[in-house]
Design a protein around this motif. Structure first.
Motif, PDB file in Angstrom:
ATOM      1  N   LEU A 180       0.831  -1.202   0.000  1.00  0.00           N
ATOM      2  CA  LEU A 180       0.000   0.000   0.000  1.00  0.00           C
ATOM      3  C   LEU A 180       0.867   1.255   0.000  1.00  0.00           C
ATOM      4  CD1 LEU A 180      -2.749  -0.950   2.645  1.00  0.00           C
ATOM      5  CD2 LEU A 180      -3.056  -0.813   0.167  1.00  0.00           C
ATOM      6  N   LEU A 181       1.906   1.276   0.864  1.00  0.00           N
ATOM      7  CA  LEU A 181       2.808   2.423   0.915  1.00  0.00           C
ATOM      8  C   LEU A 181       3.566   2.572  -0.398  1.00  0.00           C
ATOM      9  CD1 LEU A 181       2.555   1.544   4.098  1.00  0.00           C
ATOM     10  CD2 LEU A 181       4.663   2.834   4.336  1.00  0.00           C
ATOM     11  N   GLU A 182       4.058   1.433  -0.909  1.00  0.00           N
ATOM     12  CA  GLU A 182       4.903   1.476  -2.103  1.00  0.00           C
ATOM     13  C   GLU A 182       4.112   1.972  -3.312  1.00  0.00           C
ATOM     14  OE1 GLU A 182       8.639   1.400  -2.655  1.00  0.00           O
ATOM     15  OE2 GLU A 182       8.280  -0.374  -1.405  1.00  0.00           O
ATOM     16  N   ASN A 183       2.893   1.437  -3.476  1.00  0.00           N
ATOM     17  CA  ASN A 183       2.072   1.883  -4.596  1.00  0.00           C
ATOM     18  C   ASN A 183       1.667   3.349  -4.448  1.00  0.00           C
ATOM     19  OD1 ASN A 183       1.745  -0.010  -6.716  1.00  0.00           O
ATOM     20  ND2 ASN A 183       0.524  -1.322  -5.384  1.00  0.00           N
ATOM     21  N   ALA A 184       1.424   3.788  -3.214  1.00  0.00           N
ATOM     22  CA  ALA A 184       1.085   5.199  -2.998  1.00  0.00           C
ATOM     23  C   ALA A 184       2.244   6.096  -3.417  1.00  0.00           C
ATOM     24  CB  ALA A 184       0.726   5.438  -1.535  1.00  0.00           C
ATOM     25  N   ARG A 185       3.456   5.705  -3.055  1.00  0.00           N
ATOM     26  CA  ARG A 185       4.623   6.502  -3.469  1.00  0.00           C
ATOM     27  C   ARG A 185       4.778   6.478  -4.986  1.00  0.00           C
ATOM     28  NH1 ARG A 185      10.081   6.140  -4.642  1.00  0.00           N
ATOM     29  NH2 ARG A 185      11.244   7.989  -3.975  1.00  0.00           N
ATOM     30  N   ARG A 186       4.631   5.295  -5.583  1.00  0.00           N
ATOM     31  CA  ARG A 186       4.747   5.174  -7.043  1.00  0.00           C
ATOM     32  C   ARG A 186       3.742   6.070  -7.752  1.00  0.00           C
ATOM     33  NH1 ARG A 186       1.868   2.544 -10.788  1.00  0.00           N
ATOM     34  NH2 ARG A 186       0.621   1.353  -9.293  1.00  0.00           N
ATOM     35  N   LEU A 187       2.500   6.014  -7.292  1.00  0.00           N
ATOM     36  CA  LEU A 187       1.457   6.816  -7.923  1.00  0.00           C
ATOM     37  C   LEU A 187       1.705   8.307  -7.720  1.00  0.00           C
ATOM     38  CD1 LEU A 187      -1.517   4.533  -6.880  1.00  0.00           C
ATOM     39  CD2 LEU A 187      -0.713   4.914  -9.224  1.00  0.00           C
ATOM     40  N   GLY A 188       2.223   8.657  -6.540  1.00  0.00           N
ATOM     41  CA  GLY A 188       2.547  10.055  -6.293  1.00  0.00           C
ATOM     42  C   GLY A 188       3.635  10.576  -7.211  1.00  0.00           C
ATOM     43  N   GLY A 477      -4.308   2.142  -9.685  1.00  0.00           N
ATOM     44  CA  GLY A 477      -4.131   3.480  -9.129  1.00  0.00           C
ATOM     45  C   GLY A 477      -4.979   4.515  -9.845  1.00  0.00           C
ATOM     46  N   GLY A 478      -5.775   5.248  -9.091  1.00  0.00           N
ATOM     47  CA  GLY A 478      -6.623   6.286  -9.657  1.00  0.00           C
ATOM     48  C   GLY A 478      -7.916   5.796 -10.267  1.00  0.00           C
ATOM     49  N   ALA A 479      -8.117   4.477 -10.293  1.00  0.00           N
ATOM     50  CA  ALA A 479      -9.332   3.934 -10.908  1.00  0.00           C
ATOM     51  C   ALA A 479     -10.569   4.367 -10.130  1.00  0.00           C
ATOM     52  CB  ALA A 479      -9.259   2.415 -10.968  1.00  0.00           C
ATOM     53  N   LYS A 480     -11.686   4.515 -10.858  1.00  0.00           N
ATOM     54  CA  LYS A 480     -12.960   4.851 -10.241  1.00  0.00           C
ATOM     55  C   LYS A 480     -13.717   3.554  -9.995  1.00  0.00           C
ATOM     56  CE  LYS A 480     -16.715   8.235 -10.709  1.00  0.00           C
ATOM     57  NZ  LYS A 480     -17.324   9.245 -11.613  1.00  0.00           N
ATOM     58  N   VAL A 481     -14.217   3.377  -8.778  1.00  0.00           N
ATOM     59  CA  VAL A 481     -14.888   2.133  -8.416  1.00  0.00           C
ATOM     60  C   VAL A 481     -16.219   2.417  -7.744  1.00  0.00           C
ATOM     61  CG1 VAL A 481     -12.700   0.890  -8.127  1.00  0.00           C
ATOM     62  CG2 VAL A 481     -13.757   1.988  -6.141  1.00  0.00           C
ATOM     63  N   THR A 482     -17.075   1.411  -7.775  1.00  0.00           N
ATOM     64  CA  THR A 482     -18.344   1.455  -7.055  1.00  0.00           C
ATOM     65  C   THR A 482     -18.211   0.584  -5.810  1.00  0.00           C
ATOM     66  OG1 THR A 482     -19.580   1.721  -9.112  1.00  0.00           O
ATOM     67  CG2 THR A 482     -20.817   0.981  -7.188  1.00  0.00           C
ATOM     68  N   VAL A 483     -18.588   1.140  -4.662  1.00  0.00           N
ATOM     69  CA  VAL A 483     -18.403   0.456  -3.379  1.00  0.00           C
ATOM     70  C   VAL A 483     -19.755   0.064  -2.805  1.00  0.00           C
ATOM     71  CG1 VAL A 483     -17.472   0.631  -1.045  1.00  0.00           C
ATOM     72  CG2 VAL A 483     -16.299   1.769  -2.941  1.00  0.00           C
ATOM     73  N   THR A 484     -19.832  -1.189  -2.344  1.00  0.00           N
ATOM     74  CA  THR A 484     -21.010  -1.691  -1.654  1.00  0.00           C
ATOM     75  C   THR A 484     -20.610  -2.058  -0.234  1.00  0.00           C
ATOM     76  OG1 THR A 484     -21.877  -2.607  -3.717  1.00  0.00           O
ATOM     77  CG2 THR A 484     -22.824  -3.436  -1.651  1.00  0.00           C
ATOM     78  N   PRO A 485     -21.251  -1.469   0.788  1.00  0.00           N
ATOM     79  CA  PRO A 485     -20.840  -1.760   2.165  1.00  0.00           C
ATOM     80  C   PRO A 485     -21.312  -3.136   2.629  1.00  0.00           C
ATOM     81  CG  PRO A 485     -22.737  -0.304   2.168  1.00  0.00           C
ATOM     82  CD  PRO A 485     -22.346  -0.485   0.733  1.00  0.00           C
ATOM     83  N   SER A 486     -20.593  -3.675   3.587  1.00  0.00           N
ATOM     84  CA  SER A 486     -20.962  -4.952   4.196  1.00  0.00           C
ATOM     85  C   SER A 486     -20.494  -4.933   5.641  1.00  0.00           C
ATOM     86  CB  SER A 486     -20.315  -6.112   3.443  1.00  0.00           C
ATOM     87  OG  SER A 486     -20.545  -7.340   4.095  1.00  0.00           O
ATOM     88  N   GLU A 487     -21.095  -5.776   6.460  1.00  0.00           N
ATOM     89  CA  GLU A 487     -20.755  -5.798   7.886  1.00  0.00           C
ATOM     90  C   GLU A 487     -19.313  -6.224   8.108  1.00  0.00           C
ATOM     91  OE1 GLU A 487     -22.227  -8.100  11.918  1.00  0.00           O
ATOM     92  OE2 GLU A 487     -23.688  -7.689  10.335  1.00  0.00           O
ATOM     93  N   LYS A 488     -18.830  -7.196   7.321  1.00  0.00           N
ATOM     94  CA  LYS A 488     -17.467  -7.691   7.506  1.00  0.00           C
ATOM     95  C   LYS A 488     -16.472  -6.864   6.714  1.00  0.00           C
ATOM     96  CE  LYS A 488     -14.465 -11.725   7.149  1.00  0.00           C
ATOM     97  NZ  LYS A 488     -14.312 -13.128   6.724  1.00  0.00           N
ATOM     98  N   ARG A 489     -16.643  -6.819   5.382  1.00  0.00           N
ATOM     99  CA  ARG A 489     -15.737  -6.046   4.546  1.00  0.00           C
ATOM    100  C   ARG A 489     -16.508  -5.503   3.349  1.00  0.00           C
ATOM    101  NH1 ARG A 489     -11.662 -10.360   1.566  1.00  0.00           N
ATOM    102  NH2 ARG A 489     -13.124 -11.064  -0.038  1.00  0.00           N
TER     103      ARG A 489
END
Length: 496
Positions: A180-188, A477-489
């Motif tokens: 997560l950190l590495e991809n964030a730096r790469r994208l930055g 990175g930067g992709a637009k997504v649709t999110v559906t909530p759930s109790e677990k994840r």
């Protein structure tokens, strides 16, 4: 400047490995005992120093840090480690989890020495994960338990490294968390995955050279950039951004010891002045779990810790000589390189050991070997100060030390600079709608890529975690997504 008799100094360092300990299945206690023996000899006054020990502090083993190999562990690790070389102390400390702990323990004990609360201390670490893994593969059962009813100071905090939300959403290992950190730096930086692979390979190749000069390096080998870029059976992928030789290697058999006292006590014991290495700057910081940090691209806690330690010691980054940056994953090194901002320093000059991937990643104890390398280098060239970083968790805990081979221009007062105040962002517990991928991580096992964990900025501006099953093998990175909530994840799909 007059002689500062109360100033804390390192007077001895020692290392051990399977190369220097007898037997096919070395235990951590044997590695620790050998390292202590070497450190005592390094002082030039082994018997006098051994008789003056007030404190033995042991770095917590992997076995006692939730990474059990089924070998068991002594009931009292600091006592057992000391007894392996025939030393004892009235005060025994078992350090907290985290790679920051060796340097943090130096800070703590050095402060006590400065204040006259402690006379002489030994810090010791040992891991035999390499032996444990070999034994498991060979079907050999190992029992490293040792009974004891001696009381000791058992440091085990509840400081969170991974949040429950991160674990629920698939971040269950350090390679995934650091992805997560590495991809964030790469994208930055605006780099493609292919370009960033070369970027990491350049760092790895440069660091691998340093491992060739260390006697106890566990994976010493010179890798070229092309070695670390091309597909290779021994350099298999662990996540979508990491391959084996980009990360810490824990299958080590290593022991390390550091001996601290005051300059005045050292002279009293007959230790030569040119053995003394002085602490000149110290800082420590803590961060919340990664998904809750406001700035995802640059670890602000490390920024603070580096600058605070340099300021306390009265040095600029360009004045530094030996530097060893904690290198569990490339982003940990790149973050320090970015902060120090010294264009004259080559990538290979950010390590003395070869790092956790080529020297070896002995659990919480790597900084012990970093300190030993710094001490040895300063004794060889006394002209410039040295800096090292020690990092715990997901760049969650930092400890930075500045050392000199002679009394520093600003005597260290005993203060550990730790005023950093992290900025955090709450996660949306029920995200719904569309969001943008800030960073992501995907595990790879035996060539099969798993579900992607996404860290998102929702259209509302809220921060959220989600998992994308069957994610396309593209740069998310930067992709637009649709999110559906759930109790677990929460789940995500590519926005259409």
């Amino acid at each position: 400047m007059g002689f500062d008799a109360q100033a804390p100094v390192i007077i001895g360092v020692g290392e051990a490995s399977r190369r220097t300990v007898a037997g096919e299945w070395p235990r951590p206690v044997e590695l620790a005992g050998r390292a202590i023996k070497v450190a005592l000899a390094d002082t030039g006054q082994a018997d006098a120093v051994a008789a003056a020990i007030d404190v033995i502090a042991a770095i917590r083993t992997f076995e006692d840090s939730g990474v059990s190999m089924g070998t068991g562990s002594p009931d009292n690790v600091p006592e057992a480690f000391g007894a392996a070389d025939g030393i004892s102390a009235a005060r025994l400390i078992y350090a907290d989890v985290g790679g920051q702990s060796p340097q943090a323990m130096v800070h703590e004990l050095a402060g006590e020495i400065r204040r006259g609360e402690t006379g002489l201390a030994v810090i010791v670490a040992a891991e035999a994960m390499g032996t444990a893994k070999r034994a498991r593969k060979a079907g050999v059962e190992l029992d490293w338990r040792l009974a004891s009813d001696t009381p000791f100071d058992n440091r085990l905090s509840t400081f969170p490294i991974l949040s429950r939300a991160e674990i629920r959403h698939g971040i269950i290992s350090m390679p995934l968390a650091y992805s997560l950190l590495e991809n964030a730096r790469r994208l930055g930086l605006g780099l493609s995955r292919e370009d960033y692979l070369v970027h990491m390979a350049e760092l790895g190749a440069a660091m691998s050279v340093a491992s060739l000069a260390r006697e106890h390096a566990q994976f010493a080998k010179h890798f070229t950039v092309s070695d670390l870029v091309r597909d290779n059976e021994s350099d298999y992928p662990l996540t979508d951004i990491y391959r084996r030789w980009r990360v810490a290697q824990d299958a080590v058999d290593l022991g390390g010891a550091v001996i601290l006292t005051s300059a005045g006590k050292a002279r009293e014991l007959g230790v030569a002045d040119d053995k003394m290495i002085w602490l000149a700057g110290s800082s420590e910081t803590k961060e919340p779990p990664y998904s809750e940090r406001k700035d995802l691209t640059q670890p602000k806690a490390l920024d603070y810790a580096l600058q605070a330690a340099l300021d306390q010691a009265g040095f600029e980054a360009a004045q530094l000589g030996p530097v060893d940056i904690y290198s569990c994953f490339p982003v940990a090194v790149f973050a320090a390189v970015d902060t120090l901002g010294d264009p004259a320093r080559a990538l290979g000059d950010y390590t003395i050991t070869g790092g956790l991937n080529f020297f070896g990643g002995p659990g919480n104890g790597y900084a012990m070997y970093s300190i030993a390398a710094v001490v040895q280098r300063l004794r060889q060239d006394r002209t410039k100060p040295a800096l090292l970083t020690a990092n715990g968790g997901v760049m969650s805990k930092q400890a930075v030390g500045i050392y000199t081979a002679s009394p520093p221009p600003r005597p260290w007062t005993g203060e550990i600079l730790s005023a950093y105040q992290p900025e955090s962002v709450a996660l949306d517990e029920a995200p719904q709608g569309t969001g943008r991928v800030l960073t992501y991580a995907r595990p790879v096992a035996k060539g099969v890529t798993g579900a992607a964990t996404l860290l998102l900025e929702m259209e509302s501006g809220a921060r959220a975690l989600a998992v994308m099953d069957d994610a396309p093998l593209i740069d998310l990175g930067g992709a637009k997504v649709t999110v559906t909530p759930s109790e677990k994840r929460h789940s995500a799909t590519i926005y259409c």
